[in-house]
Write a protein that holds these residues in place. Structure first.
Motif, PDB file in Angstrom:
ATOM      1  N   ALA A   6       0.926  -1.113   0.010  1.00  0.00           N
ATOM      2  CA  ALA A   6       0.126   0.121   0.097  1.00  0.00           C
ATOM      3  C   ALA A   6       0.873   1.371   0.035  1.00  0.00           C
ATOM      4  N   ARG A   7       0.458   2.155  -0.452  1.00  0.00           N
ATOM      5  CA  ARG A   7       1.069   3.582  -0.578  1.00  0.00           C
ATOM      6  C   ARG A   7      -0.016   4.626  -0.175  1.00  0.00           C
ATOM      7  N   ASN A   8       0.333   5.426   1.026  1.00  0.00           N
ATOM      8  CA  ASN A   8      -0.541   6.494   1.356  1.00  0.00           C
ATOM      9  C   ASN A   8      -1.821   5.830   1.674  1.00  0.00           C
ATOM     10  N   CYS A   9      -2.073   4.893   2.195  1.00  0.00           N
ATOM     11  CA  CYS A   9      -2.985   4.103   3.066  1.00  0.00           C
ATOM     12  C   CYS A   9      -4.004   3.828   1.936  1.00  0.00           C
ATOM     13  N   THR A  10      -3.639   3.422   0.614  1.00  0.00           N
ATOM     14  CA  THR A  10      -4.150   2.747  -0.446  1.00  0.00           C
ATOM     15  C   THR A  10      -3.473   1.667  -0.825  1.00  0.00           C
ATOM     16  N   VAL A  11      -4.238   0.683  -0.987  1.00  0.00           N
ATOM     17  CA  VAL A  11      -3.734  -0.622  -1.746  1.00  0.00           C
ATOM     18  C   VAL A  11      -3.027  -0.329  -2.908  1.00  0.00           C
ATOM     19  N   ALA A  12      -1.766  -0.565  -3.040  1.00  0.00           N
ATOM     20  CA  ALA A  12      -1.240  -0.467  -4.381  1.00  0.00           C
ATOM     21  C   ALA A  12      -1.660  -1.462  -5.309  1.00  0.00           C
ATOM     22  N   GLU A  13      -1.720  -0.995  -6.618  1.00  0.00           N
ATOM     23  CA  GLU A  13      -2.142  -1.850  -7.693  1.00  0.00           C
ATOM     24  C   GLU A  13      -1.131  -3.003  -8.019  1.00  0.00           C
TER      25      GLU A  13
END
Length: 397
Positions: free
Chosen positions: A389-396
């Motif tokens: 995850a990056r910035n509290c969002t799951v990374a693609e």
């Protein structure tokens, strides 16, 4: 898969490089020292290297994250909130598996790798919540360490049939025996605590009891918990969540409790709710030799619209609640949310050394105290050596 992460900031302030391979830290070195290779590299940009967080008091099954807005017009009593949730949660569409999975994914994205979650058991919904939580745990078992507490939110002995349901939940795979306010919720301190510890002995499981009761009433039930813990040889296997009575201003009430809690090896779990008047002061509790862990508690549910699964933000709340202004106090809270929680959950302490799992987070900041006092959104979460995850969002992928 291998990857090199360059120029991350160690706890001591120095920059370092990490070489990750097959899910572990293969090599480390000073910043810029690892040679270029064929593997991809990530610019750590001086971000702080932190262990993953451990949320030691959660309610996965309660969240309504991702659902339509549900109007809250309820009185604030514990009994009224529990009754509304018990009677209406499924009818409102709060599918236990789906909601638990949403909460797990959001927690992972913010940097939490381990959790203890209380899952409601009651005679209205039976084991539906536990079955959903068990399914979600199975789905995320390779990414997320999850302990489940069989939690009789509406009372244990006061609602006939609940003891038997908790027994079945433990047989199904729940890890911990839960309880709540033996005197004020169940109106039968002895019966409630005897049932909790009997189930713990039968299944060989630890205990975690919500204790909201204030002042002398809370102290009475706390003494009863301590007595049973020592009599049954369960030192180190019992936790008390909230423990509001430890913030009592009654002269002479708290110091003997702290001494007895330390002798019994009982853990105190706190969440730093802003509305509380009395709460356990972490400086006093840790100074008494008692393990303290932290959790987010309820997140966006039928009780309250507030909350996020971000344990770094929770560390900030707990620090503010406990007037942690000095850098060393802020660093202590970070340790309570990471290393202390790992100890409670039976996880190995994590250090950025060769051979350690490549499970960590990178957070923008110049020091650990700053990250707690001013929680940044900018972060990278690594699981098994991959950017999850990056910035509290799951990374693609």
């Amino acid at each position: 898969m291998s990857v090199t992460i360059r120029n991350v900031r160690h706890r001591d302030g120095s920059l370092m490089d990490l070489f990750l391979e097959d899910g572990i830290i293969g090599r480390t070195g000073p910043g810029g020292s690892l040679p270029d290779g064929s593997e991809p590299s990530v610019d750590g940009a001086g971000y702080l290297l932190l262990p993953l967080f451990n949320d030691c008091h959660a309610h996965l099954d309660k969240t309504v994250m991702g659902m339509d807005w549900i109007v809250n017009d309820l009185p604030g009593s514990l009994a009224a909130l529990a009754a509304n949730e018990r009677e209406n949660r499924l009818a409102l569409g709060a599918d236990p598996y789906r909601q638990c999975a949403r909460h797990i994914r959001a927690s992972l994205a913010c940097g939490t790798g381990g959790m203890r979650s209380h899952i409601d058991i009651d005679t209205t919904n039976g084991l539906a919540m536990m079955e959903g939580a068990l399914a979600a745990r199975e789905e995320y078992k390779d990414l997320f360490h999850l302990e489940l507490v069989a939690f009789p939110q509406s009372g244990l002995v006061s609602r006939p049939g609940t003891v038997e349901l908790v027994d079945r939940a433990l047989a199904l795979g729940a890890d911990v025996v839960g309880g709540v306010d033996p005197s004020s919720m169940d109106r039968d301190s002895k019966g409630c605590l005897d049932a909790i510890f009997s189930l713990a002995q039968k299944h060989g499981k630890p205990v975690d009891i919500h204790l909201h009761e204030p002042a002398e009433l809370g102290a009475y039930d706390m003494e009863e918990i301590i007595t049973r813990t020592k009599a049954l040889g369960m030192e180190g296997k019992v936790s008390i969540s909230h423990a509001f009575c430890l913030g009592s201003h009654i002269a002479g009430l708290v110091p003997p409790l702290l001494e007895k809690l330390a002798e019994a090896g009982i853990t105190i779990i706190t969440c730093g709710q802003p509305q509380l008047v009395t709460f356990p002061h972490i400086q006093e509790v840790t100074a008494a030799g008692i393990r303290v862990c932290c959790g987010n508690d309820n997140i966006q549910d039928l009780w309250s619209h507030f909350g996020t699964p971000d344990m770094l933000q929770r560390a900030c709340y707990i620090s503010m609640k406990n007037s942690c202004r000095r850098d060393r106090d802020l660093e202590m809270v970070l340790d309570l949310c990471t290393r202390s929680g790992a100890q409670l959950l039976g996880l190995e302490p994590w250090e950025p050394v060769p051979g350690s799992p490549a499970d960590f987070m990178l957070v923008r900041g110049v020091c650990h105290a700053q990250c707690v006092a001013q929680p940044p959104h900018d972060r990278m979460v690594f699981r098994h050596g991959r950017l999850y995850a990056r910035n509290c969002t799951v990374a693609e992928a």
